[in-house]
Structures are given as structure tokens and as C-alpha cells.
Design a protein around this motif. Sequence first.
Motif, PDB file in Angstrom:
ATOM      1  N   ALA A 289       0.765  -1.363  -0.107  1.00 20.15           N
ATOM      2  CA  ALA A 289      -0.137   0.159  -0.002  1.00 20.15           C
ATOM      3  C   ALA A 289       0.825   1.340  -0.044  1.00 20.15           C
ATOM      4  CB  ALA A 289      -0.953   0.028   1.190  1.00 20.15           C
ATOM      5  N   ASN A 290       2.177   1.078   0.339  1.00 23.78           N
ATOM      6  CA  ASN A 290       3.108   2.197   0.354  1.00 23.78           C
ATOM      7  C   ASN A 290       3.856   2.427  -0.886  1.00 23.78           C
ATOM      8  OD1 ASN A 290       2.343   3.353   2.970  1.00 23.78           O
ATOM      9  ND2 ASN A 290       2.915   1.260   3.485  1.00 23.78           N
ATOM     10  N   ALA A 291       3.642   1.800  -1.857  1.00 25.81           N
ATOM     11  CA  ALA A 291       4.490   1.610  -3.199  1.00 25.81           C
ATOM     12  C   ALA A 291       4.512   2.987  -3.851  1.00 25.81           C
ATOM     13  CB  ALA A 291       3.953   0.659  -4.091  1.00 25.81           C
ATOM     14  N   MET A 292       5.299   2.878  -4.841  1.00 25.05           N
ATOM     15  CA  MET A 292       5.511   3.988  -5.756  1.00 25.05           C
ATOM     16  C   MET A 292       5.376   5.315  -5.120  1.00 25.05           C
ATOM     17  SD  MET A 292       5.062   2.622  -9.290  1.00 25.05           S
ATOM     18  CE  MET A 292       5.443   0.905  -9.387  1.00 25.05           C
ATOM     19  N   PRO A 293       6.188   5.691  -4.208  1.00 24.99           N
ATOM     20  CA  PRO A 293       6.138   7.117  -3.371  1.00 24.99           C
ATOM     21  C   PRO A 293       6.455   8.246  -4.448  1.00 24.99           C
ATOM     22  CG  PRO A 293       8.141   5.898  -2.415  1.00 24.99           C
ATOM     23  CD  PRO A 293       7.266   4.772  -3.123  1.00 24.99           C
ATOM     24  N   ASP A 294       7.309   7.927  -5.397  1.00 27.26           N
ATOM     25  CA  ASP A 294       7.861   9.064  -6.218  1.00 27.26           C
ATOM     26  C   ASP A 294       6.795   9.489  -7.445  1.00 27.26           C
ATOM     27  OD1 ASP A 294       9.973   9.194  -4.711  1.00 27.26           O
ATOM     28  OD2 ASP A 294      11.120   7.980  -5.651  1.00 27.26           O
ATOM     29  N   GLU A 295       5.717   8.772  -7.459  1.00 25.11           N
ATOM     30  CA  GLU A 295       4.864   8.905  -8.513  1.00 25.11           C
ATOM     31  C   GLU A 295       3.914   9.998  -7.878  1.00 25.11           C
ATOM     32  OE1 GLU A 295       4.694   7.934 -11.550  1.00 25.11           O
ATOM     33  OE2 GLU A 295       6.138   6.060 -11.641  1.00 25.11           O
ATOM     34  N   PHE A 296       3.680  10.259  -6.687  1.00 25.71           N
ATOM     35  CA  PHE A 296       2.953  11.355  -6.005  1.00 25.71           C
ATOM     36  C   PHE A 296       3.815  12.634  -6.027  1.00 25.71           C
ATOM     37  CE2 PHE A 296       1.158   7.128  -5.030  1.00 25.71           C
ATOM     38  CZ  PHE A 296      -0.181   7.192  -4.711  1.00 25.71           C
ATOM     39  N   LYS A 297       3.293  13.583  -6.834  1.00 30.84           N
ATOM     40  CA  LYS A 297       3.963  14.869  -6.949  1.00 30.84           C
ATOM     41  C   LYS A 297       3.254  16.182  -6.586  1.00 30.84           C
ATOM     42  CE  LYS A 297       7.215  13.216 -10.636  1.00 30.84           C
ATOM     43  NZ  LYS A 297       6.675  12.067 -11.055  1.00 30.84           N
ATOM     44  N   VAL A 298       4.159  16.999  -5.932  1.00 29.77           N
ATOM     45  CA  VAL A 298       3.537  18.280  -5.693  1.00 29.77           C
ATOM     46  C   VAL A 298       3.670  19.186  -6.855  1.00 29.77           C
ATOM     47  CG1 VAL A 298       3.584  20.384  -4.386  1.00 29.77           C
ATOM     48  CG2 VAL A 298       4.219  18.263  -2.978  1.00 29.77           C
ATOM     49  N   ILE A 299       2.521  19.566  -7.432  1.00 29.99           N
ATOM     50  CA  ILE A 299       2.610  20.311  -8.770  1.00 29.99           C
ATOM     51  C   ILE A 299       2.786  21.589  -8.539  1.00 29.99           C
ATOM     52  CG2 ILE A 299       1.528  18.441 -10.030  1.00 29.99           C
ATOM     53  CD1 ILE A 299      -1.079  20.358 -10.076  1.00 29.99           C
ATOM     54  N   GLY A 300       2.407  22.227  -7.201  1.00 28.88           N
ATOM     55  CA  GLY A 300       2.603  23.805  -7.051  1.00 28.88           C
ATOM     56  C   GLY A 300       1.924  23.972  -5.938  1.00 28.88           C
ATOM     57  N   THR A 301       1.924  25.259  -5.350  1.00 27.30           N
ATOM     58  CA  THR A 301       1.373  25.963  -4.433  1.00 27.30           C
ATOM     59  C   THR A 301       0.640  27.008  -4.599  1.00 27.30           C
ATOM     60  OG1 THR A 301       1.971  26.773  -1.918  1.00 27.30           O
ATOM     61  CG2 THR A 301       3.509  27.215  -3.622  1.00 27.30           C
ATOM     62  N   ARG A 302      -0.289  27.230  -3.707  1.00 28.24           N
ATOM     63  CA  ARG A 302      -1.475  28.369  -3.990  1.00 28.24           C
ATOM     64  C   ARG A 302      -1.251  29.086  -2.466  1.00 28.24           C
ATOM     65  NH1 ARG A 302      -4.309  23.836  -3.400  1.00 28.24           N
ATOM     66  NH2 ARG A 302      -4.458  23.275  -1.344  1.00 28.24           N
ATOM     67  N   GLY A 303      -0.342  28.592  -1.754  1.00 26.04           N
ATOM     68  CA  GLY A 303      -0.265  29.510  -0.451  1.00 26.04           C
ATOM     69  C   GLY A 303      -1.212  29.339   0.623  1.00 26.04           C
ATOM     70  N   ILE A 304      -2.362  29.004   0.410  1.00 25.76           N
ATOM     71  CA  ILE A 304      -3.582  29.011   1.454  1.00 25.76           C
ATOM     72  C   ILE A 304      -4.293  27.844   1.210  1.00 25.76           C
ATOM     73  CG2 ILE A 304      -5.049  30.475   0.013  1.00 25.76           C
ATOM     74  CD1 ILE A 304      -5.490  32.128   2.833  1.00 25.76           C
ATOM     75  N   GLN A 305      -5.238  27.391   2.351  1.00 30.09           N
ATOM     76  CA  GLN A 305      -5.985  26.371   1.883  1.00 30.09           C
ATOM     77  C   GLN A 305      -7.397  26.815   1.061  1.00 30.09           C
ATOM     78  OE1 GLN A 305      -5.520  28.035   5.154  1.00 30.09           O
ATOM     79  NE2 GLN A 305      -5.186  26.495   6.736  1.00 30.09           N
ATOM     80  N   THR A 306      -7.868  25.437   0.767  1.00 27.61           N
ATOM     81  CA  THR A 306      -9.046  25.579  -0.223  1.00 27.61           C
ATOM     82  C   THR A 306      -9.790  24.214   0.182  1.00 27.61           C
ATOM     83  OG1 THR A 306     -10.221  25.613  -2.354  1.00 27.61           O
ATOM     84  CG2 THR A 306      -8.034  24.666  -2.015  1.00 27.61           C
ATOM     85  N   GLY A 307     -11.008  24.199  -0.205  1.00 32.15           N
ATOM     86  CA  GLY A 307     -11.931  22.841   0.138  1.00 32.15           C
ATOM     87  C   GLY A 307     -12.086  22.125  -0.962  1.00 32.15           C
TER      88      GLY A 307
END
Length: 427
Positions: A289-307
Motif C-alpha cells: 500500500a506504500n508503493a511508488m512514493p515518487d509517482e505522487f508529486k507536488v505540482i505547485g502551491t497556492r499559499g492558502i487552504q481550499t476545500g
Amino acid sequence: MYLKIPLTLSILLILTSNTEANVQIFKQWQQMDYYFPSPAIRQQAINSGNYVPENIIPIDVSVDYRDTTRVFITMPRFTTGVPASLGYTKSSSTYSIIPYPSYDWHSSHGKNCEGITSVFRVAYDGCNQMWVLDTGKIGDIQYCQPQLLIFNLITDKLVKRYRFNRNMYVDTSLFVTPILDVADPGRCTKVKAYIADVTGFGLVVYDLEYNKAWRINNKLLYPYPNYGKFTIAGESFDLMDGLLAMTITKAPLRQDTERSLLFHALASATENSVPLRIINNATIWENDANAMPDEFKVIGTRGIQTGAQAMDKNGNLFFVLLNPLAIVCWDSSTSYKTDNIKILYRNDETLQFASGMKVVTNLSGEEELWLVTNRLQKYMSGSTNLSETNFRILVASIRSLLNFKDKCNGSSLRNDQTIVFPDRNSI
Ligand SMILES: *[C@@H]1O[C@H](CO)[C@@H](O)[C@H](O)[C@H]1NC(C)=O
Ligand SMILES: *[C@@H]1O[C@H](CO)[C@@H](O)[C@H](O)[C@H]1NC(C)=O
Ligand SMILES: *[C@@H]1O[C@H](CO)[C@@H](O)[C@H](O)[C@H]1NC(C)=O
Ligand SMILES: *[C@@H]1O[C@H](CO)[C@@H](O)[C@H](O)[C@H]1NC(C)=O
């Protein structure tokens, strides 16, 4: 007969403030009220603590556009006192919520697992079917296994039930969001549901064709402590919620060659992606269930939360920021950063916490953005005032929101000097 809410509050009205964008209030409530099968049953619900208006908060919306439009709304059981967790209202003619598919489905309050226990969000598959994700919980008590229910919206009959096995959820699990990918539109036999486990910090994939599910773990499904404080309209609360919102890309993202799942934790300021090819491969996750960690990527930041978030057919992603309280968009063919997040519509009053959002195609083939806002900050601090308007269903034509352009455009978030990000230096 059971109306408690002044009629004027429920009449469709058009907002003219702040913007030219035509965002309408479809319906608004001070408190959620229901049609009960009889006055006696309503009184019984009140007497037994199964109808406590202060405890009820709407979270999601979905629209069934046919001869008679039904606007579905979910009201999860964060605690007791919620008579029905899913219901609908018809356009402006009804003021109360009609429990769906019937009052009986909701009335056991955890005792009957053949019914519905608690629903946060639903999804529509394009084949006149609504997928209902039931947490099985009331408060912290897991009365029933979490389940997916598929209802035929023409007959209102249950056509499929899938109960998640014990190894698909943990004690802290809460299955809050289902997102669908339909490989055979018009038939809907090859459908995958991506399910957010917001407090179990996992992603569950259900494959309708093979009738099985698998669970996925990754660090990006967790909340970030620096973004665990939420300030909405000047009131704050702490909430360490993980994976909440997801959307499937319409085309390969910039630099990618295939479709992906975009997702974010509620307590976060980043948007992330993972290729569908990876999360759709059951073999990988059944082994680890913890496989392929590097396939999950941060694509960018908006600086604040959203729902919540939702994407239109042209690949524009819509969401509502906590500050400024605004509907914004991002063209997914550009990079995800504050320069490319554009403000479409601001309203400090009506946009107080958008927890549910859908792109819905209306009967003329036009896309509309539907959202629920609920002043979550008041609910969290127990300060909801039932004499004020607390809950709203909003709707806007996407073409008018986008000023009749295909791609998201408007003033950049980056240029908005009124925004105070909680922590500029961390993501
Ligand atoms: C699924 O993943 C396994 C292990 O990485 C791989 O051998 C297999 O080819 C993949 N299956 C598909 C359909 O991509
Ligand atoms: C609740 O709202 C009403 C209407 O705005 C207001 O008159 C009343 O003072 C409020 N009650 C509290 C306790 O804030
Ligand atoms: C669909 O939406 C468009 C744009 O808002 C609107 O002009 C049209 O009347 C709508 N059609 C129906 C059938 O509601
Ligand atoms: C997008 O908006 C900016 C101003 O915010 C404007 O300069 C630009 O021409 C617009 N682009 C399109 C394609 O309309």
C-alpha cells in the motif's frame, strides 16, 4: 406545512455586488428543515434527539437535471440529531429537504446497516446514476462498514451496493469524497471510484468492473501542521484534515503524457498529482500500500487552504480560497502557481467555506458551477446562530464566470495585495 423559514429567504435572487459574474443563490437556509413522513414522526424525531437543527450542516450538492430538476444535498452525521443524511430539493418550489431515497433509509441512526448512516459527498456518473459514499459512522462510532451505493435516478432504486472490507479502512477513517472515472460513457460498467479517506489519510480505489477495492498510502495524503489553522471571516479553528478534494485531469497536464488524479489535503497549500495508470493498477497496491512514493508529486502551491474543487470540460479547475473568499480558477495547461490562479468572483459573505462543488452540464449543454457554502467556522466553534443565513447553494454559468472565454483568465491571485498567507515560506 413544516416551514419555519421565511419564504423570502428561499426565493431565488441574483447577487449584483462585487462583480459582473453572474453567481446566483439557488437556495439559502438559516437551518436545515426536512419533510417528515408525518407530523407525528417529526415530533418523535425531536423528542428522541434525532432532529437537532444546531447539529446539521450541509456539505455537498449534486444536480439531477431532467424533466424535474432535483438538487441533492448531503448532511453528514458529525454527531447525532441529523434526521436524514441525504436529500433533495426541487427548484424554488420546495423549501425543505426531501430525504433520499426515503426517510426510512435514514431513520435507524446506525442500527440498520442496510440503510444509510452518514454521507459527506456524492458523485454522478453520467448514466442517470448517483454514487453515494456512506462513512458508516455517526461521530466517532463506526456503526456499519463504509459503503458505496449506486442509485438509479429514474427509478430511485438501489442498483449496486459495495461494502468496504475491514482492511480498506482504519479506526480513524472517514470516507468523505468519491470521484468517478467512467471508461465507457453511456454504459457505466467500467467505472473507477477514487475515494478520499480524510482522517485515515488514505486513498481507496474501487473498480466496478471487477467489484473490488484497494487502499493507497502516501505522505501527500496527510495534513500539514502549518496549515492546520483555518481562519474564515475572522474566526479560527484547528482542523488536521488530510485528503479531501480530487479531480481527474481532462488531458495530460503540462510536462505529463497521461491523465492524472489531482488532489489536496484540506490542511495544505499545495496541489498534487499522481498518474491514473499507477493508482489503477491493483497489483501494485495489493502487494504494498506504500508503493511508488515518487509517482505522487507536488505540482505547485497556492499559499492558502481550499476545500472542494471541480474541473470543466476545457481543463479549468475551480475552487474557493479561504482568503480572499473568492471563486478562483486555474487553467490546468499552465503551471500551478499564484500567478496562474485567477480570481473570478469575490464575496465575503456568501462564500464562507465552500465544502462541496460540482461542474454540471445543464439541459442546453452548458456547464454550470454548483457549490455549497456552510460557515464551517461557526459550526466548529458551536456559535452557529440559527437566526442568520448559514447555508447556501450557489450556481453560476461557467461561460459567464470565465467572461465567455474557454480558458481561465482574470486578475492574478499574485497581484492581490489584500491576501495574507498564513506562512509564506513553507508549503
Ligand atoms: C501493474 O504493475 C505491475 C507491477 O509494477 C506490472 O508488472 C504490470 O504490467 C502493471 N499492469 C498494468 C496493466 O499496467
Ligand atoms: C443572532 O442573529 C440575529 C439576527 O442577526 C441577531 O439579532 C441576534 O442578536 C443573534 N444572536 C446572537 C446570540 O448573536
Ligand atoms: C443552461 O445554462 C445557460 C447558461 O447559463 C442558460 O442560458 C440556459 O438557459 C440554461 N439552460 C437551461 C435549460 O436551463
Ligand atoms: C487575460 O487577462 C489579462 C488581464 O488580467 C489580459 O491582459 C489578457 O489579455 C487576457 N487574456 C486573454 C486570452 O483574454
